[in-house]
Design a protein around this motif. Sequence first.
Motif, PDB file in Angstrom:
ATOM      1  N   ASN A  33      24.268  20.573   9.867  1.00  7.18           N
ATOM      2  CA  ASN A  33      24.051  20.669   8.526  1.00  7.18           C
ATOM      3  C   ASN A  33      24.320  19.607   7.675  1.00  7.18           C
ATOM      4  N   LYS A  79      13.948  22.864   5.701  1.00  6.28           N
ATOM      5  CA  LYS A  79      13.588  21.552   6.812  1.00  6.28           C
ATOM      6  C   LYS A  79      12.376  21.752   7.424  1.00  6.28           C
ATOM      7  N   ALA A  98      21.490  29.296  11.297  1.00  6.30           N
ATOM      8  CA  ALA A  98      22.978  29.393  11.845  1.00  6.30           C
ATOM      9  C   ALA A  98      23.697  29.782  10.720  1.00  6.30           C
TER      10      ALA A  98
END
Length: 562
Positions: A33, A79, A98
């Motif tokens: 990240n 994203k 995540a």
Amino acid sequence: MPIRALDPKVVAQIAAGEVVERPASVVKELVENSLDAGSSQVSVEVKGGGVSLIRVTDNGSGIPSDEIGLAFDRYATSKVANLEDLESIQSLGFRGEALPSIAAVAQVDVVTCAAGEKVGSYLSLQDGRISGQGSRGRSQGTTVTVSNLFRKIPARLKFLKSVATENSHIANVVSQYALAFPEVKFSLLIDGRVALRTPGSGQLIDSLAEVYGNDIAENMIELEADTTAPPPRIAGMVGSPKISRSGRGNLSFFVNRRWVNSRMLARAVEDAYHGLLMVGKHPVAVINISLPAQEVDVNIHPTKSEVKFHNDSAIFGAVRRTVRRALTEQITVPRVEVATTQPIFPSVVKETASQPYAGASPDSIPSAPTPAMSLPVLRVLGQLDNSYIIAEGPDGLYLIDQHAAHERILFEKINQQRSQRDIEVQGLLEPMTFEVSPRQEAILKSRYQDLAEFGFTIEPFGDRTFLIRALPALIHDKDWAGTLRELLDSLSRGDKGDWAEDVTITMACHGAVRAKQSLSEPEMRELVRQLEQCATPHTCPHGRPTMIHLGLSQLKKEFGRT
Ligand code: ADP
Ligand code: MG
């Protein structure tokens, strides 16, 4: 039990299990990240093997304060927006899994400040639920703190290995990304101790020196990226054969800078080292493969560490070719370090020649290192200690280890004959008997065909006894029984994968002239002539050098005539 929809908390934990296997998985997701956020600095701090604490701090884009809660929703991501995006992923993350997964199995605190915002914000989650939120001062970037990992999941905690082992997995993750992103300054603090720090210079060699140490970094060879060729572009560095390692753990592969595991890529690299490494040794390599995102599928597994190439064999070939080329261009013949106080030759040199070398005059020849794959024409001068052939080339003196050199010659000869299904066989007028142990017998019975490929014609004869009707010509007048026994033993140990290569090496070794064996001048000349024709003349099949070279310019220097 009737079918029922699972409680969302249970769903979250099951899903989290796929992403967060161990503390190192948390580190991997957080570092990814940070890299996706364009950080130039990423600091990782862990305590208690990552179970007590994992903290990743970056100076990236930050999370806008009105999106911070959303970041913890499952499948929420900045994203990927649509199906087309998924086909051409440029970022490391894309699944939006995540942060929610980590929050399902640990306490998480985020402090972040996005570009353009004056004040930062924080968010705390406990058991996947928001337990605190507000604004907080911070420079641009993000800090994610994960504590008490798996505390509520004793089964996972029990599965974890020792603190040292978990630390080593964590260090490996950070090291891999430090290698993939040399322009990013990484630091890793384990229980307050600096375990890794990279300068962020943008040079792979600098990251390599921090991860592997100077000894390895100094022996790395840069891959020449062919910028004119169509993708895939293969870049990175590979270790010279002399810094090989006994494990396979020193191969790093990145696809568009994503760290991936791939047996196919590992095989391509090992293939490129064929004949250059000692048996059982493995290379060091850091390789990035760049190709259009459409040509690789990264959405194979929640951990994103596996990829599928659309054209596996093209990638395999490109990697093997690029690595092989770099190795063959860079390896030079080992050079003698001559101490000026020591005589170069002991007195056992046998004089066999008197006319000077027939090539150009020595002065006109540049003493550039000889590329590994070609050997100049050499003139034999004599034999040293019945073990080494002394020869002269246009660029100085060569000392050739007669056994190692002959091994190389035979190795290539057997390989060539085998590929043409044309192994030279010596039939025996009188078959000979060969006795074996019970273990060898079992192996032998299952390998008649394989052995026949190498020129052994063997038939069962009775109790643990076999009849040998033909032998490989190479070893028929040597200790063929010893060779055969060695082959059977290596088979019964279930050694490695490449049995054919083992057989070839064993036969080459047993067929080759020994050290302390006097050779006539024509014999030496023939050996040197055959060595000149080898594809890889400078190493024996075990990876040891076949010769050392003393250049003329070095000789002059030693005599003070520069
Ligand atoms: P993914 O990385 O697959 O998008 P994550 O759950 O890892 O999913 O993160 C969710 C979102 O949170 C990201 O898409 C990103 O917008 C934001 N985010 C997470 N970590 C950071 C960070 N260190 N810096 C900036 N944004 C971040
Ligand atoms: Mg992510």
